[in-house]
Enzyme design. Structure first.
Site, PDB file in Angstrom:
ATOM      1  CE  LYS A 126      -4.178  -2.144   8.783  1.00 38.56           C
ATOM      2  NZ  LYS A 126      -2.809  -1.869   8.346  1.00 38.56           N
ATOM      3  CG  ASN A 127      -3.765   1.683   6.791  1.00 42.71           C
ATOM      4  OD1 ASN A 127      -3.319   0.803   7.518  1.00 42.71           O
ATOM      5  ND2 ASN A 127      -4.049   1.486   5.502  1.00 42.71           N
ATOM      6  NE  ARG A 136       6.850  -2.907   3.274  1.00 39.98           N
ATOM      7  CZ  ARG A 136       6.865  -1.611   3.033  1.00 39.98           C
ATOM      8  NH1 ARG A 136       5.993  -0.828   3.596  1.00 39.98           N
ATOM      9  NH2 ARG A 136       7.756  -1.109   2.206  1.00 39.98           N
ATOM     10  CB  CYS A 162       5.674  -8.170   2.933  1.00 38.40           C
ATOM     11  SG  CYS A 162       4.447  -7.200   2.145  1.00 38.40           S
ATOM     12  NE  ARG A 170       3.629  -3.126   1.324  1.00 39.61           N
ATOM     13  CZ  ARG A 170       2.598  -3.093   2.141  1.00 39.61           C
ATOM     14  NH1 ARG A 170       2.045  -4.201   2.551  1.00 39.61           N
ATOM     15  NH2 ARG A 170       2.104  -1.954   2.552  1.00 39.61           N
ATOM     16  CG  LEU A 173      10.253   6.154  -2.889  1.00 41.53           C
ATOM     17  CD1 LEU A 173       8.797   6.133  -3.313  1.00 41.53           C
ATOM     18  CD2 LEU A 173      11.065   6.994  -3.872  1.00 41.53           C
ATOM     19  CG  ASP A 196      -5.365  -1.354   1.639  1.00 43.35           C
ATOM     20  OD1 ASP A 196      -4.508  -2.065   1.078  1.00 43.35           O
ATOM     21  OD2 ASP A 196      -5.077  -0.544   2.545  1.00 43.35           O
ATOM     22  NE  ARG A 214      -0.938  -7.198  10.042  1.00 44.72           N
ATOM     23  CZ  ARG A 214      -0.225  -6.830   8.996  1.00 44.72           C
ATOM     24  NH1 ARG A 214       0.117  -7.718   8.104  1.00 44.72           N
ATOM     25  NH2 ARG A 214       0.166  -5.581   8.847  1.00 44.72           N
TER      26      ARG A 214
HETATM   27  C1  UD1 Z   1      -0.044   2.035   2.971  1.00 42.95           C
HETATM   28  C2  UD1 Z   1      -1.122   1.301   3.737  1.00 42.95           C
HETATM   29  C3  UD1 Z   1      -1.581   0.068   2.983  1.00 42.95           C
HETATM   30  C4  UD1 Z   1      -1.988   0.434   1.569  1.00 42.95           C
HETATM   31  C5  UD1 Z   1      -0.886   1.234   0.877  1.00 42.95           C
HETATM   32  C6  UD1 Z   1      -1.310   1.760  -0.483  1.00 42.95           C
HETATM   33  C7  UD1 Z   1      -0.557   1.821   6.033  1.00 42.95           C
HETATM   34  C8  UD1 Z   1      -0.070   1.333   7.356  1.00 42.95           C
HETATM   35  N1  UD1 Z   1      -0.590   0.928   5.037  1.00 42.95           N
HETATM   36  O1  UD1 Z   1       1.077   1.153   2.883  1.00 42.95           O
HETATM   37  O2  UD1 Z   1      -2.698  -0.501   3.679  1.00 42.95           O
HETATM   38  O3  UD1 Z   1      -2.221  -0.749   0.838  1.00 42.95           O
HETATM   39  O4  UD1 Z   1      -0.530   2.378   1.678  1.00 42.95           O
HETATM   40  O5  UD1 Z   1      -2.442   2.530  -0.390  1.00 42.95           O
HETATM   41  O6  UD1 Z   1      -0.929   2.974   5.884  1.00 42.95           O
HETATM   42  N2  UD1 Z   1       7.142   2.170  -2.664  1.00 42.95           N
HETATM   43  C9  UD1 Z   1       8.424   2.241  -3.168  1.00 42.95           C
HETATM   44  N3  UD1 Z   1       9.394   2.757  -2.366  1.00 42.95           N
HETATM   45  C10 UD1 Z   1       9.137   3.202  -1.098  1.00 42.95           C
HETATM   46  C11 UD1 Z   1       7.818   3.135  -0.602  1.00 42.95           C
HETATM   47  C12 UD1 Z   1       6.833   2.615  -1.420  1.00 42.95           C
HETATM   48  O7  UD1 Z   1       8.679   1.851  -4.302  1.00 42.95           O
HETATM   49  O8  UD1 Z   1      10.060   3.653  -0.422  1.00 42.95           O
HETATM   50  C13 UD1 Z   1       6.078   1.611  -3.515  1.00 42.95           C
HETATM   51  C14 UD1 Z   1       5.443   0.363  -2.904  1.00 42.95           C
HETATM   52  O9  UD1 Z   1       6.168  -0.783  -3.208  1.00 42.95           O
HETATM   53  C15 UD1 Z   1       4.087   0.383  -3.566  1.00 42.95           C
HETATM   54  C16 UD1 Z   1       3.757   1.871  -3.663  1.00 42.95           C
HETATM   55  O10 UD1 Z   1       5.021   2.548  -3.580  1.00 42.95           O
HETATM   56  O11 UD1 Z   1       4.184  -0.152  -4.838  1.00 42.95           O
HETATM   57  C17 UD1 Z   1       2.844   2.401  -2.586  1.00 42.95           C
HETATM   58  O12 UD1 Z   1       3.341   2.046  -1.316  1.00 42.95           O
HETATM   59  P1  UD1 Z   1       3.056   2.925  -0.023  1.00 42.95           P
HETATM   60  O13 UD1 Z   1       2.071   3.991  -0.371  1.00 42.95           O
HETATM   61  O14 UD1 Z   1       4.350   3.344   0.560  1.00 42.95           O
HETATM   62  O15 UD1 Z   1       2.360   1.879   0.926  1.00 42.95           O
HETATM   63  P2  UD1 Z   1       2.509   1.736   2.477  1.00 42.95           P
HETATM   64  O16 UD1 Z   1       2.712   3.052   3.114  1.00 42.95           O
HETATM   65  O17 UD1 Z   1       3.471   0.644   2.783  1.00 42.95           O
END
Ligand code: UD1
Length: 424
Positions: free
Chosen positions: A24-25, A94, A118, A123, A127, A307, A399
């Site tokens: 999925k990811n 998201r 969420c 989240r 960045l 996950d 999902r």
């Molecule tokens: C992706 C995965 C999700 C997984 C997560 C971490 C997908 C669709 N989803 O989510 O299943 O649990 O990686 O492995 O691929 N953060 C910030 N600022 C930002 C972006 C992220 O502070 O702009 C923080 C988040 O709050 C979190 C951490 O960075 O604490 C990691 O998030 P991120 O790697 O971005 O997760 P996703 O891409 O949303």
């Protein structure tokens, strides 16, 4: 909403074979990448899960035509008709934020709802936004929407303050059509990021450093069509491995990529499960009657995946002793614990730590899950809980897991879906 009913028992043993679906990811960013070209993108090994249909609904609104046959998907956006991802869609999933970078890079404009809070913590997406601003985008946050504009993005050196999977993916996609060279530092190493980069290269992008922390992208004028295979879902595979370890199972998992699960496999082996590599795409898991407790801390790839945290906690409820599970990626990602307590587990939460005391005999109960992996952990717990477990609001499970109850049933699990209309 559909429910899952499981008639579990402490001695359940899962046996047989299960085929792992595409990730999925990995498929979500691959679909978002089709925004970067007017030509057709063909994806194979696509998991038919709800999130895929959610992003396809969004793509259709933006102007895409798509076609699905079995697990193959073709998607084409000859002309971008609309540049907005609504709050309704972003709230439902998201990962809709992944259209921001490619939409901006090809179309010069993107309007994407802010995801907001969420179920697994705050989240933020700062960045993604700061990265795109560094590439020259003008970004305003108004009325709950990110309004982004750029006539043409310009390559830059950007270092992520923190590893972000989606942030890395958004920036790699945007930089592929930017003018000049972009250097991204402190990129996420998750295999799904590399799978996206490989698709982009097939589309004509010039990317060096795939699978590494520093990725260099030389922007090109345009990208073209491509055919691409989605990697296997390592979290689905990990969930089945835990099911094997938990039920003293003996079954094979095929169409998977064992190398993507090194950390999880190491932890499962330490807990007592036997995991044999039959070939490059197949593992056999044999559960042990004695499960050893152990501490686990989640961290970015190649560390232990967040996950898999909820599923691992269920396994540790059956271990003989105390385990400490530390969640470092997301805050408030322990929603499954209250439900596990209702099944009889002994778990206490202190900040980012869950202290699990085993072994506890679980007994079935009616439960509700509020996110995808929490739902998966309740299914696992239900298998070994005595009596009936009902999992409400199965849409969270749908999902991200393709036909999970059919797959578990084929291994001998007493599980069934109760369709919404059958209820009353
Ligand atoms: C992706 C995965 C999700 C997984 C997560 C971490 C997908 C669709 N989803 O989510 O299943 O649990 O990686 O492995 O691929 N953060 C910030 N600022 C930002 C972006 C992220 O502070 O702009 C923080 C988040 O709050 C979190 C951490 O960075 O604490 C990691 O998030 P991120 O790697 O971005 O997760 P996703 O891409 O949303």
């Amino acid at each position: 909403m559909d429910k899952i009913r499981i008639l579990g028992n402490h001695d359940l043993q899962l046996k047989g074979k299960v085929k792992i679906s595409g990730a999925k990811n990995a498929v979500l960013p691959a679909i978002a990448a089709s925004l970067l070209t007017r030509e057709k993108i063909r994806l194979k090994n696509v998991p038919l899960v709800k999130d895929v249909f959610t992003i396809l609904t969004l793509m259709k609104e933006l102007g895409a035509e798509y076609h699905i046959k079995k697990n193959s998907l073709s998607v084409q956006i000859k002309k971008i008709r609309f540049e907005e991802a609504s709050y309704e869609l972003v709230r439902a999933m998201r990962a809709s934020i992944l259209v921001l970078g490619p939409l901006l890079a090809r179309h010069g404009k993107a309007v994407v709802a802010l995801p907001g809070g969420c179920a697994i913590g705050s989240r933020p997406i700062d960045l993604h936004i700061h990265g795109l601003e560094k590439l020259g985008a003008l970004i305003n946050l108004e009325h709950g929407y990110i309004q982004a504009e750029a006539r043409r993005l310009h390559g830059k050196e950007i270092e992520f303050d923190k590893k972000t999977v989606g942030g890395t993916e958004n920036l790699v996609m945007a930089a592929s059509l930017a003018q000049g060279e972009t250097i991204l530092k402190n990129c996420s190493l998750e295999p799904e990021v590399a799978n996206l980069c490989e698709l982009l290269v097939k589309m004509g992008a010039k990317i060096d450093g795939i699978g590494q922390e520093t990725i260099q992208i030389k922007g090109v004028e345009e990208l073209g069509g491509a055919t691409h295979e989605i990697i296997p879902d390592r979290i689905e595979a990990g969930t089945f491995l835990v099911a094997g370890a938990l039920t003293r199972g003996n079954f094979t998992l095929s169409h998977m990529q064992p190398d993507h699960l090194d950390t999880v496999i190491e932890k499962l082996r330490y807990s007592g499960a036997k995991i044999e590599r039959l070939n490059n795409h197949t593992l056999r898991v044999i559960g042990s009657p004695q499960i050893r407790p152990q501490d686990v801390t989640t961290s970015p790839y190649p560390g232990f995946p967040t996950d898999m945290q909820a599923q691992f906690i269920v396994l540790m409820t059956q271990a003989g002793g105390r385990s400490i599970i530390t969640e470092t990626i997301f805050d408030r990602r322990f929603s499954h614990i209250n439900e596990l307590l209702r099944l009889g587990a002994s778990v206490e939460v202190f900040g980012d730590k869950a202290i699990v005391k085993g072994k506890t005999l679980l007994s079935g109960a009616e439960t509700i899950a509020i996110d995808l992996r929490a739902s998966a952990s309740l299914v696992l717990a239900g298998l070994i809980a005595s009596g009936e477990t009902i999992i409400n609001e199965v849409e969270h499970l749908d999902r991200g897991y393709e036909k999970i109850e059919e797959k578990l049933k084929s291994l001998g699990a007493p599980i069934q879906r109760i369709k919404d209309e059958e209820k009353g």
